[in-house]
Structure formats: structure tokens, C-alpha cells
Write an enzyme that holds these catalytic residues in place. Structure first.
Site, PDB file in Angstrom:
ATOM      1  CG  HIS A  60      -2.026  -0.970   0.857  1.00  0.00           C
ATOM      2  ND1 HIS A  60      -3.619  -0.696   1.370  1.00  0.00           N
ATOM      3  CD2 HIS A  60      -2.345  -2.150   0.045  1.00  0.00           C
ATOM      4  CE1 HIS A  60      -4.277  -1.462   0.990  1.00  0.00           C
ATOM      5  NE2 HIS A  60      -3.820  -2.294   0.157  1.00  0.00           N
ATOM      6  CB  SER A  91      -1.404  -2.702  -7.213  1.00  0.00           C
ATOM      7  OG  SER A  91      -1.792  -3.232  -6.009  1.00  0.00           O
ATOM      8  CE  LYS A 141     -10.769  -9.173 -12.762  1.00  0.00           C
ATOM      9  NZ  LYS A 141      -9.974  -8.182 -14.189  1.00  0.00           N
ATOM     10  CG  ASP A 142     -10.130  -9.489  -5.316  1.00  0.00           C
ATOM     11  OD1 ASP A 142      -9.331  -8.866  -4.330  1.00  0.00           O
ATOM     12  OD2 ASP A 142      -9.797  -9.950  -6.388  1.00  0.00           O
ATOM     13  CD  GLU A 197       1.618 -34.252   0.288  1.00  0.00           C
ATOM     14  OE1 GLU A 197       1.649 -35.264  -0.068  1.00  0.00           O
ATOM     15  OE2 GLU A 197       0.477 -33.719  -0.002  1.00  0.00           O
TER      16      GLU A 197
END
Lengths: 190, 422
Positions: free
Chosen positions: B216, B220, B244-245, B288
Site C-alpha cells: 500500500h 499495486s 472481481k475478487d 508432497e
């Protein structure tokens, strides 16, 4: 032509003259779907804390009555709690049946607290309904209070020969757990 | 009154709270009105998705911990009890185990997004490095979590990985004994792994907070890789990117649900359904899937210390990435050579992953060595060279300009805009 709508519906946040919009409908549907989603996620988490299958499976216990002579009582354990199993004498049975319901703090007839044909057996949860101590009275040497049943040493509650509370501060009778006679000398509790 | 924050909130109760602890104002600023580039594509969903998965992992983990016993004699059975007797225990376990796989998928995509669009470049170098720290914490957490069921793979994977530390010169063996709390992976190891596995996710949570703060401060990045020039280039985070998220999160839940409910053992190793036996090594010890590339790098080097160094080096090289890439341009969209070379990296990672799943014999061993070589060459050789010698395409003037126009094609005599100073 009759009016099909006498007044237009106003959605919250809208002033007079502004109808319910498609946006309001979409918002409502979305929020409802999200709420259902949250519930669908929250329920398994909460339910996982409820007793699991193995705890529920351990929730029955059998008690052999043969070694208990009249006038004696034993303490069995069921679901982690003490259960008083008392073999009542005829005097004790009569004393329990003679009590009128008006005399009782928590009225219940003796017949409702024993099994038909087996009224010499009293099976109650041995936890005082006041604050949870274990009342005295199973051993013949224990104080049994004025009513021949049990006496709780913590705050003085007294129970009669049917396990009913006769003197407070306890508010309720000693509860009768679910049980059944498998034979004349064996019961299964829970 | 002195010392109180001047809250703009209308509701009197919320105003009282907010003026003493301005979290509502904070949330409105950082996640409400926060100016976000308006040209995000769906690759920008993955950070928020990672946060959601972290929440899922913490919640399912806490409920699992109510029923799990971290003692070697009871651990395996306590997990089986969860699966069979605890209400919805099967769901908690499968959600947690598969959530870990989903977490790594999401974070790997998130990282590759950063690599493609230059999100690690100035001024976001520290943001990137915090991210690499987060990856390390995730890997430690996942490793310890996998030990807890105390199956064959849990035990032997723990043995192999803790034994790596004996490669450290001079103090290696003491370090391993210290990690184990004994002379082999045993009960003390299991117990402390449980404690640390419960702890680290909260360390991760704190680190995520720092990661978002750092983000922040700089704002971005965006698919064009150019700076925001004016508020016109941005949109408020809410409602545009919250919605959108949400779309991305819903799609994620569909995939996650398909795996958890229909293919819950897809990512798992069947050997882990066998209780740990310290006297019997499984035929194939395999970690894994998300560790397979690193496992392949480890086994490519015939020297023990060398292999360990290279494995950790694979992460170390990520730390210094902002200083390896010498291109003045961020986004691969404007980097005609890097745009194609970039893809060799995820391809080599997948190859390494496949190699890691096989025994370290030919042809896999040779393929693994070549892929390891490529991995390091990509960062240490190709990025600096491409960055230095590539001729980037002209960058747009601003994020808005290609959309809002600005006067048609440039006259022939016009000079392309100078490169943005990083």
C-alpha cells in the site's frame, strides 16, 4: 380498469418515487446466497464440536442388580456421571407412594420414576440438582436426611426414597436416566 | 478532545469506537477507497485468494487441533478418529490437507504473475522479498504439518529433510540432534513440530500484514507495468476489486470443492495411510508435490552439502531477483524477448517437479540436472543479459491513455517517450 398495484414498493435507501431496482434484487439475492454459504461453512465447524461417534457409542452401560440386597444401593458410572441404583425395601416404597403431590417441591408421582413391576429398583443420577455435589445416602451409615433418601452435605438439600427433592435449596428431583430391564437382574442405562 | 481521531462515521456507536481505534477509517481507506490501477487482469486475484486460503487453513487447523493428539503412539489413530468419528471430521481433514495444496498452487501463480509483470522491480523490491519470506514460512509450516499424521511418509520425509542439516560443516550433527530432540525423529520431534505448526501460521499472518502494508505504500503494479499517473488511472478497491475478487474466490471454491469432495486423496501419497515404522523405509520417499522441484534440485548434485546448498540457493536466488533483472521495463508485455523466455521458467519448474517424483536414476537424473542448470541460468545469466540487451517496445503514456485515446497515431518525427526511471 382496476389498479394492479396501489402503491409502488420503495426499497430501503430509496426516496419516494424511486422504484425497487434490479440492483436491489441482485443485492438481495447475492447477500442471501452469501449468508447461506456462510451457514453451510459454519455448521460443520460447530457440529464437529458436538459429541463424536465414539463418545456416543460409549453412552450405554449395563448394571448387574443381583448382588444388591434390599436396603442397599450402589453407584454405577454412566456418561461420566454417578448413578445411584437403590434396592428399596417395602417400607421405602410405601413411604414414596404415600406422599401427596402437593407436598413436593418438584411434583412427580413415584410410579413415574420407576419401571412397572420393578418398583423396588430406583435408578437416579446421583448429582444434586442445586450446584452439582454428590449427595450422601447410598451407604447405610450415611446421613439420609429427614426423608430417608439422600442428603447433600454441600448446602443441605434433602431427597426422599423416590429421589425427589423435599428440602432445598435444590430446585428439582434427582433425574431418572433412560434405562430398561434386560432381565430381572440386569438393567441397561442409556 | 485531544488525542482522539477525528472520525467521519455517522453512526454514534461506531464513531465512538473509531475515534479511539480508527480501524473502520483504516479499512475504508485501505480496502474501500484505495486507488487501485483500473487495468488489473485476473492474475491479480491470486493475492487475495491466498489470504482467503490462509483463513481457511487456520480455521480448519484450529478445529482439527481440538481432536488431534501429538504423541507418536496416538497421532495416527487420532487422525483416523477424526476421519471416522468426529462430526464432519473427514471434511475438516480433507479441507485442511487439500487446502495446503491449493495454497501452494495459488501462491506459485501469484509469484509467476510477479515475475512476468516485473512486480519485484523498484520500488517493490522489499515487497517481493517479504513474499519470499512468506514462501519459506509456508514451506516450513507445510513440512511440519505433513509430519503430524505420523504415517510412513510423515516419518521418513521428516527423517530425510532433518538429516539434510547434517551437511552443515562442523556443527551439522549437533544441529540435527537439536532439531530432533533425540537421536532420531521420535516423539519429541513430533511434539515440537505440532507446537511450531500451530505457531507459524500466525507468524505468516503477521508477515502478510507487512506484505500488504508494503504494497500500500508503493501501490499495486499493473499489467502495463507503468506507474499510475493520475487518479484517472485508478478505481476505488471497493466495489470494483472486491467484486472481481469475489468472482475469483467463487471459481476457486468450485475447484476446491471438486477436489475435497470428489478427489480428496489426489495429491496424497498412499503410503501415508500406513502407520510410521522406524524400522522399514518405504520404497520411494517422496515429499508432497509442491516440494518436488526443490527435491529434484537437491538430488541433482552428487555432493551432500552441494545439494543442500543448491536447494536453498533456489530460494536465495529469488531474494536477489530485483537486482538480477537489469531491464528498465517492468512488464513482459513490452519486452519482446523476455516475453517468450519467461515461459521456460515455469516449464523447467514443472519438469523439475516430475523429476522429483521419480527415482534419481537416468533418464530422470540427467533431465533433472539440465533443468536445475536452466533454473539457475534463467535467473543468474538470462535475466541480466536480456535486461541489458533487449530493446523494449515503447510504453504507453499512461494506463488511461490507450483506452481514453489521446490524439491518434504519432507523427513520424515524434520520438518515443523516454523509458520510465525505475
Amino acid at each position: 380498469m382496476a389498479d394492479t398495484m396501489s402503491a409502488t414498493t420503495h426499497a430501503p435507501g430509496h426516496g419516494p418515487g424511486q422504484d425497487v431496482t434490479k440492483r436491489d434484487f441482485l443485492t438481495l439475492v447475492t447477500v442471501s446466497a452469501a449468508a447461506i454459504g456462510v451457514g453451510a461453512i459454519a455448521w460443520p465447524l460447530i457440529d464437529s464440536m458436538n459429541p463424536s461417534a465414539d463418545v456416543l457409542a460409549l453412552s450405554s452401560v449395563e448394571v448387574d442388580l443381583a448382588p444388591i440386597p434390599a436396603g442397599q444401593a450402589i453407584t454405577a458410572v454412566w456418561r461420566g456421571k454417578p448413578i445411584f441404583v437403590r434396592h428399596r425395601t417395602p417400607d421405602e416404597i410405601k413411604a414414596a407412594e404415600d406422599v401427596t403431590l402437593k407436598q413436593l417441591i418438584d411434583p412427580a408421582p413415584d410410579s413415574a420414576r420407576v419401571k412397572a413391576g420393578h418398583d423396588q429398583w430406583l435408578v437416579v443420577v446421583g448429582i444434586c440438582t442445586h450446584l452439582g455435589c454428590i449427595p450422601l445416602g447410598n451407604k447405610p451409615t450415611d446421613p439420609r436426611g429427614d426423608f430417608g433418601g439422600w442428603f447433600c452435605p454441600c448446602h443441605g438439600s434433602q431427597y426422599d426414597t423416590s429421589g425427589r427433592v423435599r428440602h432445598g435449596p435444590a430446585p428439582a428431583n434427582l433425574p431418572v436416566p433412560p434405562y430398561a430391564f434386560e432381565s430381572d437382574t440386569k438393567i441397561k442405562i442409556g | 478532545m485531544a488525542g482522539l481521531h477525528k472520525s467521519e462515521i455517522k453512526n454514534p456507536v461506531l464513531n465512538w469506537i473509531d475515534s479511539r481505534l480508527p480501524i473502520i477509517t483504516l479499512m475504508q481507506k485501505e480496502y474501500g477507497a484505495f486507488p487501485t490501477p483500473k487495468n488489473f487482469n485476473y492474475w491479480w486475484n491470486f493475492g487475495a485468494l491466498a489470504m482467503v486460503i490462509l483463513g481457511i487453513m487456520v480455521v480448519t487447523g484450529i478445529f482439527l487441533a481440538m481432536n488431534y493428539t501429538p504423541h507418536k503412539d496416538m497421532a495416527f489413530d487420532s487422525v483416523e478418529r477424526i476421519m471416522r468419528d468426529v462430526n464432519f471430521g473427514w471434511l475438516l481433514r480433507y479441507a485442511h490437507a487439500n487446502g495446503a495444496s491449493m495454497f501452494f498452487i495459488v501462491v506459485y501463480v501469484h509469484m509467476f504473475r510477479g515475475l512476468y509483470y516485473g512486480s519485484y522491480k523498484a520500488p517493490r523490491e522489499l515487497l517481493w522479498m517479504l513474499g519470499v519470506v512468506l514462501l519459506l514460512l509456508m514451506m516450513a509450516t507445510a513440512f511440519m504439518g505433513y509430519v503430524l499424521p505420523w504415517g510412513q511418509m510423515s516419518y521418513w520425509g521428516a527423517t530425510v529433510i532433518t538429516n539434510l542439516f547434517s551437511a552443515i560443516p562442523l556443527v551439522g550433527d549437533s544441529v540435527v540432534t537439536w532439531l530432533w530432540g533425540g537421536f532420531s525423529v521420535d516423539n519429541p520431534t513430533l511434539n515440537r513440530f505440532f507446537s511450531l505448526h500451530y505457531l507459524l501460521p500466525f507468524v505468516i499472518l503477521g508477515m502478510v500484514f507487512l506484505h500488504v502494508v508494503a504494497l500500500h505504500i508503493t501501490g499495486s503494479n499493473n499489467p502495463l507495468g507503468i506507474d499510475v499517473k493520475s487518479p484517472q488511472d485508478t478505481l476505488p478497491f471497493h466495489p470494483y476489486y472486491t467484486v472481481k475478487d469475489s468472482v475469483g474466490i467463487c471459481l476457486f471454491f468450485v475447484v476446491y470443492a471438486i477436489i475435497v469432495f470428489f478427489f480428496p486423496d489426489l495429491f496424497g501419497d498412499p503410503d501415508n495411510y500406513i502407520p510410521a515404522n522406524p524400522l522399514q523405509t518405504p520404497a520411494d520417499i517422496v515429499p508432497e508435490w509442491y516440494f518436488l522441484p526443490f527435491y529434484a534440485i537437491l538430488r541433482s548434485i552428487p555432493n551432500k552439502l552441494g545439494g543442500v546448498t543448491m536447494m536453498f540457493g533456489a530460494i536465495a536466488v529469488l531474494f536477489v531477483l530485483p537486482w538480477l533483472d537489469l531491464s528498465p521495463v517492468r512488464s513482459a508485455r513490452f519486452r519482446p524477448i523476455y516475453k517468450w523466455v519467461f515461459w521456460l521458467l515455469p516449464i523447467s519448474c514443472v519438469v523439475l517437479g516430475v523429476v522429483g517424483a521419480h527415482k534419481p536414476e537416468d533418464p530422470w537424473l540427467t533431465i533433472g540436472r539440465l533443468a536445475t542448470l536452466y533454473y539457475f541460468a534463467h535467473f543468474l545469466v538470462l535475466l541480466p543479459l536480456i535486461g541489458k540487451f533487449e530493446r523494449p517496445l515503447p510504453l504507453p503514456e499512461s494506463i488511461s491513455q490507450p483506452v481514453l485515446g489521446g490524439g491518434g497515431p504519432l507523427p513520424a518525427s515524434a520520438v518515443t517517450k523516454p523509458m520510465e526511471k525505475p
